[in-house]
Scaffold this active site. Structure first.
Site, PDB file in Angstrom:
ATOM      1  CG  ASN A   1      -1.788  -1.215   1.225  1.00 16.48           C
ATOM      2  OD1 ASN A   1      -2.493  -1.531   0.313  1.00 16.48           O
ATOM      3  ND2 ASN A   1      -1.871  -1.801   2.307  1.00 16.48           N
TER       4      ASN A   1
ATOM      5  CG  HIS B   1      -5.266  18.188  -3.023  1.00 19.58           C
ATOM      6  ND1 HIS B   1      -6.151  18.395  -4.178  1.00 19.58           N
ATOM      7  CD2 HIS B   1      -5.010  16.967  -2.851  1.00 19.58           C
ATOM      8  CE1 HIS B   1      -6.361  17.036  -4.715  1.00 19.58           C
ATOM      9  NE2 HIS B   1      -5.577  16.434  -3.957  1.00 19.58           N
TER      10      HIS B   1
END
Length: 195
Positions: free
Chosen positions: A83, A111
């Site tokens: 992961n 972001h």
């Protein structure tokens, strides 16, 4: 017998990966492999060195923003845990023989969140800074490296968040990550740093 079959399958998969999946990437070295399931976005800008292995759940993302060309370069002999998520909108360079635990996040971007009238997921992705991980470094479980450089033969502790540069031969832990030990070339010993 099951362990033997697993090892044989793994070896065969690594031999065949570049042949069957190499076209998705800029370059894939001999014996490199991503174990399924995995996700790759922008593979034509990604290079993976020989004998580098990614365990299941990997996501490699390499897509430029704001007219910037993206590049993700991963050295040879690396071992990435389960992961792991590595994302480049500018440039991420990972050296040779880098080891990561599970759930590691490496990114050169953030972001935007400044406009509270727009959900963050709909705001622009912004390049923060080129990321470099030096040869021989080890990144612990759940650690994040965001817009920072990690030197050679460093240890980044579990759950650390690296947002500023870590010099060669250092141990860094915490949020934000701070260096707690460094190798002293004169004494040839690891020295704990005073707080």
């Amino acid at each position: 017998m099951s362990a033997l079959l697993t090892r044989l399958f793994s070896k065969l998969y690594r031999i065949c990966f570049a042949f069957f999946h190499g076209w998705k990437f800029q370059n894939v070295g001999v014996g490199a492999a991503l174990f399924r399931p995995y996700r790759v976005d922008g593979g034509k800008e990604i290079t993976i060195g020989a004998q580098t292995v990614f365990q299941r759940g990997t996501w490699l993302y390499c897509c430029g923003v704001d007219g910037r060309k993206a590049a993700l370069s991963i050295g040879g002999g690396c071992a990435f845990g389960y992961n792991n998520h590595i994302t480049a909108v500018g440039q991420v360079v990972i050296g040779d023989n880098v080891l990561t635990a599970n759930n590691v996040y490496i990114s050169d971007n953030l972001h935007d969140y400044e406009d509270v009238s727009i959900p963050i997921m709909h705001q622009r992705v912004r390049f923060k800074r080129e990321v470099k991980i030096g040869d021989g470094s080890w990144i612990g479980e759940n650690a994040c490296v965001i817009g920072a450089r990690v030197g050679k033969n460093c240890v980044i502790g579990a759950n650390a968040v690296v947002t500023s540069d870590i010099p060669d031969y250092s141990v860094a832990v915490g949020v934000p990550a701070t260096v707690i030990k460094q190798f002293d070339p004169q004494s040839k010993k690891w020295i704990a740093l005073k707080a």
